[in-house]
Design a protein around this motif. Structure first.
Motif, PDB file in Angstrom:
ATOM      1  N   LEU A 188       0.827  -1.208   0.000  1.00 55.79           N
ATOM      2  CA  LEU A 188       0.000   0.000   0.000  1.00 55.79           C
ATOM      3  C   LEU A 188       0.865   1.262   0.000  1.00 55.79           C
ATOM      4  O   LEU A 188       0.559   2.247  -0.691  1.00 55.79           O
ATOM      5  N   LEU A 189       1.961   1.230   0.751  1.00 56.91           N
ATOM      6  CA  LEU A 189       2.849   2.393   0.807  1.00 56.91           C
ATOM      7  C   LEU A 189       3.604   2.592  -0.507  1.00 56.91           C
ATOM      8  O   LEU A 189       3.999   3.722  -0.842  1.00 56.91           O
ATOM      9  N   LEU A 190       3.803   1.504  -1.261  1.00 57.15           N
ATOM     10  CA  LEU A 190       4.578   1.576  -2.506  1.00 57.15           C
ATOM     11  C   LEU A 190       3.714   1.690  -3.747  1.00 57.15           C
ATOM     12  O   LEU A 190       4.236   1.701  -4.870  1.00 57.15           O
ATOM     13  N   LEU A 191       2.393   1.780  -3.577  1.00 58.96           N
ATOM     14  CA  LEU A 191       1.488   1.851  -4.732  1.00 58.96           C
ATOM     15  C   LEU A 191       1.828   2.998  -5.667  1.00 58.96           C
ATOM     16  O   LEU A 191       1.695   2.895  -6.883  1.00 58.96           O
ATOM     17  N   LYS A 192       2.271   4.113  -5.103  1.00 59.16           N
ATOM     18  CA  LYS A 192       2.551   5.297  -5.925  1.00 59.16           C
ATOM     19  C   LYS A 192       3.698   5.065  -6.901  1.00 59.16           C
ATOM     20  O   LYS A 192       3.858   5.804  -7.874  1.00 59.16           O
ATOM     21  N   PHE A 193       4.515   4.023  -6.645  1.00 61.90           N
ATOM     22  CA  PHE A 193       5.645   3.748  -7.537  1.00 61.90           C
ATOM     23  C   PHE A 193       5.270   2.829  -8.703  1.00 61.90           C
ATOM     24  O   PHE A 193       6.069   2.623  -9.610  1.00 61.90           O
ATOM     25  N   LEU A 194       4.067   2.268  -8.643  1.00 62.12           N
ATOM     26  CA  LEU A 194       3.622   1.440  -9.757  1.00 62.12           C
ATOM     27  C   LEU A 194       3.116   2.330 -10.885  1.00 62.12           C
ATOM     28  O   LEU A 194       2.528   3.392 -10.630  1.00 62.12           O
ATOM     29  N   PRO A 195       3.315   1.953 -12.143  1.00 65.05           N
ATOM     30  CA  PRO A 195       2.850   2.788 -13.256  1.00 65.05           C
ATOM     31  C   PRO A 195       1.330   2.871 -13.280  1.00 65.05           C
ATOM     32  O   PRO A 195       0.643   1.954 -12.838  1.00 65.05           O
ATOM     33  N   ASP A 196       0.817   3.975 -13.782  1.00 64.89           N
ATOM     34  CA  ASP A 196      -0.625   4.150 -13.935  1.00 64.89           C
ATOM     35  C   ASP A 196      -0.914   4.334 -15.417  1.00 64.89           C
ATOM     36  O   ASP A 196      -0.933   5.443 -15.932  1.00 64.89           O
ATOM     37  N   HIS A 197      -1.124   3.216 -16.093  1.00 60.36           N
ATOM     38  CA  HIS A 197      -1.318   3.285 -17.538  1.00 60.36           C
ATOM     39  C   HIS A 197      -2.720   3.755 -17.918  1.00 60.36           C
ATOM     40  O   HIS A 197      -3.016   3.928 -19.086  1.00 60.36           O
ATOM     41  N   GLY A 198      -3.558   3.907 -16.890  1.00 64.21           N
ATOM     42  CA  GLY A 198      -4.887   4.442 -17.170  1.00 64.21           C
ATOM     43  C   GLY A 198      -4.865   5.949 -17.384  1.00 64.21           C
ATOM     44  O   GLY A 198      -5.710   6.502 -18.040  1.00 64.21           O
ATOM     45  N   THR A 199      -3.844   6.619 -16.799  1.00 62.62           N
ATOM     46  CA  THR A 199      -3.790   8.081 -16.912  1.00 62.62           C
ATOM     47  C   THR A 199      -2.591   8.553 -17.718  1.00 62.62           C
ATOM     48  O   THR A 199      -2.565   9.676 -18.179  1.00 62.62           O
ATOM     49  N   GLU A 200      -1.605   7.672 -17.889  1.00 60.95           N
ATOM     50  CA  GLU A 200      -0.402   8.090 -18.611  1.00 60.95           C
ATOM     51  C   GLU A 200      -0.594   7.842 -20.100  1.00 60.95           C
ATOM     52  O   GLU A 200      -0.168   6.838 -20.646  1.00 60.95           O
ATOM     53  N   SER A 201      -1.282   8.755 -20.764  1.00 58.17           N
ATOM     54  CA  SER A 201      -1.607   8.563 -22.168  1.00 58.17           C
ATOM     55  C   SER A 201      -0.368   8.548 -23.046  1.00 58.17           C
ATOM     56  O   SER A 201      -0.391   8.054 -24.166  1.00 58.17           O
ATOM     57  N   GLU A 202       0.720   9.105 -22.530  1.00 63.85           N
ATOM     58  CA  GLU A 202       1.938   9.135 -23.342  1.00 63.85           C
ATOM     59  C   GLU A 202       2.671   7.804 -23.328  1.00 63.85           C
ATOM     60  O   GLU A 202       3.623   7.603 -24.073  1.00 63.85           O
ATOM     61  N   GLU A 203       2.231   6.892 -22.471  1.00 61.86           N
ATOM     62  CA  GLU A 203       2.897   5.597 -22.381  1.00 61.86           C
ATOM     63  C   GLU A 203       2.667   4.806 -23.663  1.00 61.86           C
ATOM     64  O   GLU A 203       1.534   4.547 -24.069  1.00 61.86           O
ATOM     65  N   VAL A 204       3.726   4.439 -24.345  1.00 66.74           N
ATOM     66  CA  VAL A 204       3.628   3.647 -25.561  1.00 66.74           C
ATOM     67  C   VAL A 204       3.795   2.169 -25.192  1.00 66.74           C
ATOM     68  O   VAL A 204       4.802   1.776 -24.631  1.00 66.74           O
ATOM     69  N   VAL A 205       2.769   1.384 -25.481  1.00 66.96           N
ATOM     70  CA  VAL A 205       2.810  -0.035 -25.155  1.00 66.96           C
ATOM     71  C   VAL A 205       3.703  -0.751 -26.168  1.00 66.96           C
ATOM     72  O   VAL A 205       3.423  -0.726 -27.363  1.00 66.96           O
ATOM     73  N   PRO A 206       4.797  -1.357 -25.729  1.00 68.11           N
ATOM     74  CA  PRO A 206       5.794  -1.872 -26.666  1.00 68.11           C
ATOM     75  C   PRO A 206       5.440  -3.230 -27.262  1.00 68.11           C
ATOM     76  O   PRO A 206       6.015  -4.248 -26.904  1.00 68.11           O
ATOM     77  N   PHE A 207       4.472  -3.244 -28.156  1.00 65.89           N
ATOM     78  CA  PHE A 207       4.182  -4.487 -28.871  1.00 65.89           C
ATOM     79  C   PHE A 207       5.231  -4.708 -29.957  1.00 65.89           C
ATOM     80  O   PHE A 207       5.892  -3.781 -30.417  1.00 65.89           O
ATOM     81  N   TYR A 208       5.330  -5.942 -30.345  1.00 62.39           N
ATOM     82  CA  TYR A 208       6.328  -6.377 -31.312  1.00 62.39           C
ATOM     83  C   TYR A 208       5.543  -6.897 -32.515  1.00 62.39           C
ATOM     84  O   TYR A 208       4.796  -7.866 -32.388  1.00 62.39           O
ATOM     85  N   LEU A 209       5.632  -6.214 -33.668  1.00 62.90           N
ATOM     86  CA  LEU A 209       4.815  -6.579 -34.814  1.00 62.90           C
ATOM     87  C   LEU A 209       5.647  -6.574 -36.088  1.00 62.90           C
ATOM     88  O   LEU A 209       6.763  -6.044 -36.115  1.00 62.90           O
ATOM     89  N   GLU A 210       5.093  -7.193 -37.127  1.00 62.54           N
ATOM     90  CA  GLU A 210       5.869  -7.312 -38.361  1.00 62.54           C
ATOM     91  C   GLU A 210       5.011  -7.027 -39.584  1.00 62.54           C
ATOM     92  O   GLU A 210       3.792  -7.196 -39.569  1.00 62.54           O
ATOM     93  N   GLY A 211       5.682  -6.578 -40.628  1.00 60.25           N
ATOM     94  CA  GLY A 211       5.040  -6.373 -41.917  1.00 60.25           C
ATOM     95  C   GLY A 211       5.909  -6.980 -43.006  1.00 60.25           C
ATOM     96  O   GLY A 211       7.143  -6.900 -42.937  1.00 60.25           O
ATOM     97  N   LYS A 212       5.279  -7.585 -43.995  1.00 62.22           N
ATOM     98  CA  LYS A 212       6.027  -8.235 -45.074  1.00 62.22           C
ATOM     99  C   LYS A 212       5.902  -7.423 -46.357  1.00 62.22           C
ATOM    100  O   LYS A 212       4.812  -6.987 -46.735  1.00 62.22           O
ATOM    101  N   VAL A 213       7.047  -7.227 -47.025  1.00 62.57           N
ATOM    102  CA  VAL A 213       7.080  -6.463 -48.269  1.00 62.57           C
ATOM    103  C   VAL A 213       6.638  -7.374 -49.408  1.00 62.57           C
ATOM    104  O   VAL A 213       7.319  -8.355 -49.751  1.00 62.57           O
TER     105      VAL A 213
END
Length: 575
Positions: A188-213
């Motif tokens: 409970l005391l350390l909750l503030k150190f966990l990320p809040d992806h609900g409010t951090e709109s700038e957070e880019v979710v690092p998915f790994y994807l591919e495209g074929k030419v």
């Protein structure tokens, strides 16, 4: 006897080196170690096989199978419904206490699996604020009773085989409650150190994807810079796969050729941007390209495809859906999508066909599918019958009226007969790897004690720790087990630490029980890494965590948990 000790030393050293230095399956390593022990004459066949029928191990297997019914009950649904109300701290408190209670009596991976979907769909609090506390409190709850976690039952099996009295159902409870309360307060005391992806709109979710030419693409013959592939919003061109060749650290001057597979890391929302490039196929199937929406799934710990690549399992044929992106926390994956070996907790983005939703195996393979409820729910009446039956079996076992293993066996047969648990469910949830590890580990631990190897190790440690007395040795055993459980698995950590702990206690001439408890509680102290404990791995990608999130919260939690346990064990179980 000396020859036996030398042979067993070689086997154990090879086992430890492989556990720490390779990615080989621990189950295969333990089975190979006990198998070599048999082939070299260290153990008889009957003595080796009887370890796989250890009462504590059979109890553990039965508990895992019975938990299939418990996770279908309305109890889990009611727990999930409590998360929607109250502040974040209140929600985490309710979630933590409820999860810990459930985990003290049933399989904690099943508890976490049952709640991931509800938490990810929560509109009240960010999932990234809840999922890691969910995992941590499930681990802490497992320390409350004999059956709360596999390591407690395994250590009990080791103790009985070493000639000690069986551990009681609530022997762990006093220390476990202290660890849970202090641990929950720390979270409970350390909750503030966990990320809040609900409010951090700038957070880019690092998915790994591919495209074929594709053939005829206008990208062919032009450089990365000329094609505008260098400065994409929220996407980074990480690699190019050209036949069997991997081109890493792609430069702006790299020329694009027909058939190249371009590997990107970044936000899955940028997929439409890639489709604007002529001839760059993000989904390589015309039928699935027409899918109206993308679906996120999280790979289940019970999936039969763990350890296999998407290409090996022919994912598109099996699930009528194309994998267009993968995420494993914030880890940078390498090679084409088809060559990535799936792990429990991996997040996949799929372009599904309409047939995908009708497949019968979805809830076995995935613990979460966006927009779908994967849980099979019992009626209120059925739930009451399951919970009352389970409570009756536990109660009869606690008061030594009916042995726990017999009660669970009868309950399991009844649940199967009533159709509450299907035979196919038992087949896919049967913990064969756990059975292999624990059965082999019990045999190896017994060999270490019988051959005198454990005594030799304790003598060496006695020279180092003798000046510190039993309490110093007790701390050393606990710390060793904690390190092992973070680096390998909790069950393997208990298996490696127990013989040394027992022999050290005998060497000091003190009661082995506090040393055995140090092993049990140390093997449950997996908070710093997503890979040390199954529930940590399950929430890794689901909560979009980074390794640093586990370190930031897990290190203080591990330290405070350790101080609490090391203080309480000698008070409850004096030397």
């Amino acid at each position: 006897m000396l020859v036996d000790q030398i042979i067993l030393t070689g086997i154990m050293l090879a086992l430890v080196v492989c556990l720490f230095g390779t990615r080989l399956n621990p189950a295969w390593l333990f089975v190979s170690a006990i198998g070599i022990s048999y082939l070299t004459g260290l153990i008889e066949l009957e003595s080796m096989l009887v370890n796989y029928a250890n009462p504590s191990l059979i109890t553990l297997v039965l508990l895992i199978l019975v938990s299939i019914a418990i996770e279908k009950t309305t109890l889990v649904q009611k727990l999930a419904s409590t998360l929607a109300s109250g502040s974040l701290s209140k929600s985490v408190m309710k979630l933590g206490l409820s999860t810990a209670f459930l985990s003290s009596f049933t399989n904690n991976t099943a508890v976490v699996a049952s709640l991931i979907s509800t938490i990810k769909e929560s509109q009240t609090h960010s999932p990234s604020k809840l999922l890691l506390p969910l995992s941590y409190t499930a681990i802490l709850g497992g320390t409350l009773t004999l059956i709360g976690t596999s390591t407690n039952l395994i250590v009990n099996g080791f103790a009985v085989d070493a000639g000690m009295a069986p551990l009681g159902f609530f022997d762990f409870t006093l220390v476990g409650i202290g660890a849970l309360l202090v641990g929950l307060l720390t979270i409970l005391l350390l909750l503030k150190f966990l990320p809040d992806h609900g409010t951090e709109s700038e957070e880019v979710v690092p998915f790994y994807l591919e495209g074929k030419v594709a053939f005829g693409s206008k990208l062919i013959g032009r450089t990365v810079e000329e094609n505008g592939l260098r400065d994409l919003k929220d996407l980074f061109l990480a690699e190019i796969i050209r036949g069997e060749r991997r081109i890493c650290a792609v430069t702006p001057q790299q020329e694009i050729r027909q058939g190249d597979v371009l590997l990107f890391v970044g936000d899955i929302k940028s997929v439409p941007l890639l489709r604007q490039f002529d001839g760059l196929q993000v989904v390589h199937d015309k039928h699935e390209k027409d899918a109206e929406h993308l679906v996120e799934v999280v790979v289940s710990q019970s999936s039969k495809y763990i350890g296999k690549t998407i290409k090996e399992i022919r994912f598109r044929e099996q699930f009528h859906a194309a994998v267009i992106a993968i995420r494993r926390g914030h880890d940078r994956l390498q090679g084409g999508l088809g060559k990535v070996k799936l792990q429990a907790g991996d997040s996949l983005i799929l372009a599904p066909s309409s047939d995908f939703y009708e497949l019968p195996d979805l809830k076995r393979e995935f613990v979460y599918i966006s927009g779908l409820d994967l849980q099979t729910h019992l009626t209120q009446k059925q739930s009451n019958h399951v919970l009352l039956g389970f409570a009756a079996v536990i109660g009869l076992g606690i008061f030594d009226i009916v042995p726990l293993v017999k009660g669970l066996m009868v309950l399991l047969l009844a649940l199967v007969a009533l159709g509450t648990i299907k035979v196919n469910e038992m087949k896919r949830r049967f913990p064969i790897e756990l059975l292999a590890i624990v059965g082999s580990a019990i045999g190896l631990a017994k060999l270490m004690i019988d051959t005198g190897l454990a005594s030799k190790l304790s003598d060496a440690l006695f020279l180092l720790l003798g000046d510190f007395g039993p309490y110093g040795a007790f701390i050393a055993i606990f710390v060793m087990t904690v390190v092992f459980t973070e680096l390998i698995t909790n069950n393997a950590a208990a298996a490696l630490s127990f013989p040394v702990a027992y022999a050290l206690a005998v060497g000091f001439g003190v009661d082995p029980l506090p040393f055995i408890m140090a092993v049990a509680f140390g093997a449950s102290a997996s908070f710093i890494s997503p890979f040390g404990y199954q529930t940590n791995l399950m929430v890794y990608s689901a909560g979009n965590y980074r390794i640093r999130d586990y370190v930031t919260v897990g290190v203080p939690l591990s330290i405070i948990y350790s101080i609490t346990v090391l203080t309480l064990i000698p008070l409850v179980f004096p030397f």
